[in-house]
Write a protein that holds these residues in place. Sequence first.
Motif, short mmCIF file in Angstrom:
data_model
loop_
_atom_site.label_atom_id
_atom_site.label_comp_id
_atom_site.label_asym_id
_atom_site.label_seq_id
_atom_site.Cartn_x
_atom_site.Cartn_y
_atom_site.Cartn_z
N LEU A 12 0.83 -1.21 0.00
CA LEU A 12 0.00 0.00 0.00
C LEU A 12 0.86 1.26 0.00
O LEU A 12 0.52 2.25 -0.67
CB LEU A 12 -0.94 -0.01 1.21
CG LEU A 12 -2.08 -1.01 1.15
CD1 LEU A 12 -2.85 -1.02 2.46
CD2 LEU A 12 -3.02 -0.69 -0.01
N GLN A 13 1.97 1.23 0.75
CA GLN A 13 2.86 2.39 0.78
C GLN A 13 3.47 2.63 -0.59
O GLN A 13 3.58 3.77 -1.05
CB GLN A 13 3.97 2.19 1.82
CG GLN A 13 4.91 3.37 1.95
CD GLN A 13 4.23 4.61 2.46
OE1 GLN A 13 3.44 4.56 3.38
NE2 GLN A 13 4.52 5.75 1.85
N GLU A 14 3.87 1.55 -1.29
CA GLU A 14 4.44 1.69 -2.63
C GLU A 14 3.40 2.26 -3.60
O GLU A 14 3.72 3.10 -4.44
CB GLU A 14 4.96 0.34 -3.13
CG GLU A 14 6.19 -0.13 -2.39
CD GLU A 14 6.58 -1.57 -2.72
OE1 GLU A 14 5.86 -2.22 -3.51
OE2 GLU A 14 7.60 -2.03 -2.18
N LEU A 15 2.15 1.82 -3.48
CA LEU A 15 1.07 2.35 -4.31
C LEU A 15 0.85 3.84 -4.02
O LEU A 15 0.71 4.65 -4.93
CB LEU A 15 -0.22 1.57 -4.09
CG LEU A 15 -1.45 2.05 -4.85
CD1 LEU A 15 -1.23 1.96 -6.36
CD2 LEU A 15 -2.67 1.24 -4.45
N GLN A 16 0.84 4.20 -2.74
CA GLN A 16 0.67 5.60 -2.35
C GLN A 16 1.80 6.45 -2.90
O GLN A 16 1.57 7.55 -3.43
CB GLN A 16 0.63 5.73 -0.82
CG GLN A 16 0.49 7.16 -0.33
CD GLN A 16 -0.85 7.76 -0.65
OE1 GLN A 16 -1.87 7.12 -0.48
NE2 GLN A 16 -0.86 8.99 -1.12
#
Length: 146
Positions: A12-16
Amino acid sequence: MSLIPWNPWRELQELQDALDRAFSSRLRQLQLPGVAASWKPAVDVIDREDRLVIKAELPGVKKEDIDILVTEDHVSLKGEIKRDEEIKEKDYFRSERFYGSFTRTIPLPTPVEKEKTKATFKDGILEIVLPKAGGDKPKQIQVTIE
């Protein structure tokens, strides 16, 4: 080779991060007045034998304007880039430099001993040294053959 435990929040952090980069580059292209694009410092995470080293580029940031929060599995950087002079918006022909607050959370590939973390800041480069937790080191035992 060591296994890295799956962390659902990392994806999720990489997507954000990808979404933030896409929207901030688009906002810079549009040059909309009054709309600020977000900025996150570029980082390198280096895995040494007994420690992790994080190097972050923080141009224009003063040492006293940086906060570092370390847990066993991630490092968070927070700070602020302040304007060195007051300029009214109507005086600008073009403004591409970022001013304001930033935050960046970096997931770590292995647990660290957060109490022994050291950081240095020189020429706009923040270097954080995080000793690896003792349980992650390979252990050797002597085996006798019967």
